[in-house]
Design an enzyme around this catalytic site. Sequence first.
Site, PDB file in Angstrom:
ATOM      1  N   ASN A   1       0.838  -1.194   0.000  1.00 16.56           N
ATOM      2  CA  ASN A   1       0.000   0.000   0.000  1.00 16.56           C
ATOM      3  C   ASN A   1       0.874   1.245   0.000  1.00 16.56           C
ATOM      4  O   ASN A   1       2.028   1.211   0.452  1.00 16.56           O
ATOM      5  CB  ASN A   1      -0.904   0.011   1.247  1.00 16.56           C
TER       6      ASN A   1
ATOM      7  N   SER B   1       4.562   6.947   2.270  1.00 15.93           N
ATOM      8  CA  SER B   1       5.230   5.705   2.667  1.00 15.93           C
ATOM      9  C   SER B   1       4.634   4.529   1.900  1.00 15.93           C
ATOM     10  O   SER B   1       3.402   4.421   1.793  1.00 15.93           O
ATOM     11  CB  SER B   1       5.027   5.433   4.173  1.00 15.93           C
TER      12      SER B   1
ATOM     13  N   HIS C   1       0.708   5.135   1.469  1.00 18.22           N
ATOM     14  CA  HIS C   1      -0.049   5.968   2.408  1.00 18.22           C
ATOM     15  C   HIS C   1       0.582   7.354   2.415  1.00 18.22           C
ATOM     16  O   HIS C   1       1.810   7.461   2.599  1.00 18.22           O
ATOM     17  CB  HIS C   1      -0.006   5.342   3.818  1.00 18.22           C
TER      18      HIS C   1
ATOM     19  N   ASP D   1      -2.582   0.689   8.191  1.00 20.44           N
ATOM     20  CA  ASP D   1      -1.382   1.527   7.964  1.00 20.44           C
ATOM     21  C   ASP D   1      -0.245   1.198   8.933  1.00 20.44           C
ATOM     22  O   ASP D   1       0.518   2.077   9.324  1.00 20.44           O
ATOM     23  CB  ASP D   1      -1.763   3.010   8.096  1.00 20.44           C
TER      24      ASP D   1
HETATM   25  C1  GRF Z   1      -3.230   9.248  -2.897  1.00 18.19           C
HETATM   26  O1  GRF Z   1      -2.709  10.301  -2.114  1.00 18.19           O
HETATM   27  C2  GRF Z   1      -2.945   7.938  -2.195  1.00 18.19           C
HETATM   28  O2  GRF Z   1      -1.744   7.962  -1.441  1.00 18.19           O
HETATM   29  C3  GRF Z   1      -4.117   7.818  -1.291  1.00 18.19           C
HETATM   30  O3  GRF Z   1      -5.195   8.185  -2.127  1.00 18.19           O
HETATM   31  C4  GRF Z   1      -4.763   9.333  -2.900  1.00 18.19           C
HETATM   32  C5  GRF Z   1      -5.406   9.314  -4.259  1.00 18.19           C
HETATM   33  O4  GRF Z   1      -4.824   8.310  -5.008  1.00 18.19           O
HETATM   34  N1  GRF Z   1      -4.253   6.501  -0.742  1.00 18.19           N
HETATM   35  P1  GRF Z   1      -5.190   8.055  -6.593  1.00 18.19           P
HETATM   36  O5  GRF Z   1      -5.205   9.387  -7.300  1.00 18.19           O
HETATM   37  O6  GRF Z   1      -6.573   7.434  -6.635  1.00 18.19           O
HETATM   38  O7  GRF Z   1      -4.094   7.145  -7.053  1.00 18.19           O
END
Ligand code: GRF
Length: 204
Positions: free
Chosen positions: A106, A135, A108, A144
Amino acid sequence: PRIVVLISGRGRNLEAIHQAIERGELNAKIVLVASNKTRAPGLGYARLAGLPTVAIAPRAFADRESYDTALARRVAAARPDWVVLAGFMRVLSDAFIAPFAGRIVNIHPSLLPKYKGLHTHARALAAGDTHHGASVHLVIPALDEGPVVRQGRIRITADDTEQTLADRVLDRIERPLYAAALADLFEARVTAGDDGALYRDGNR
Ligand code: GRF
């Protein structure tokens, strides 16, 4: 390796991973893009890229466990070596994690262990932190909490808002970080010991 990517939103991390593969920077094959949101914009990107997609809506299931079991079954059918969460905004129970234990990654948007959970950018700003970042970590049942593979950090500026910070973390940190962290894992430069901790370049 065969990877399944789980998304819930725009899929900017999916896009970054797919483009790293296309550029030959990451040796992997995306065999399925799955989402809990039938209208996730990232599914549109995946379809345009010719990637197999599936959306499984939680409302069709009585509870979290039955949803996670159905999702795990569909993901397992794609025979992934790794499951990559990329902006996947649902908590996964052990019903999903157990079948892929040690093979779920994942990203985060915080410098873990700081700011687990949601609204990480607002919390970093509110705390007056000078730095923030993202991370990449292995997924375990606790949210997380898994061992961190790589982190990237940026300076928070005085005029940053939650939006400018979130966009800069995604564009400057997350996009390059995820492909690099996955390469570490796929090329076994980082391996998990039986104690669950990660070891880099084989030094235990
Ligand atoms: C990102 O900041 C990711 O780290 C978090 O969701 C946000 C949007 O991600 N988990 P995406 O544009 O859907 O890839």
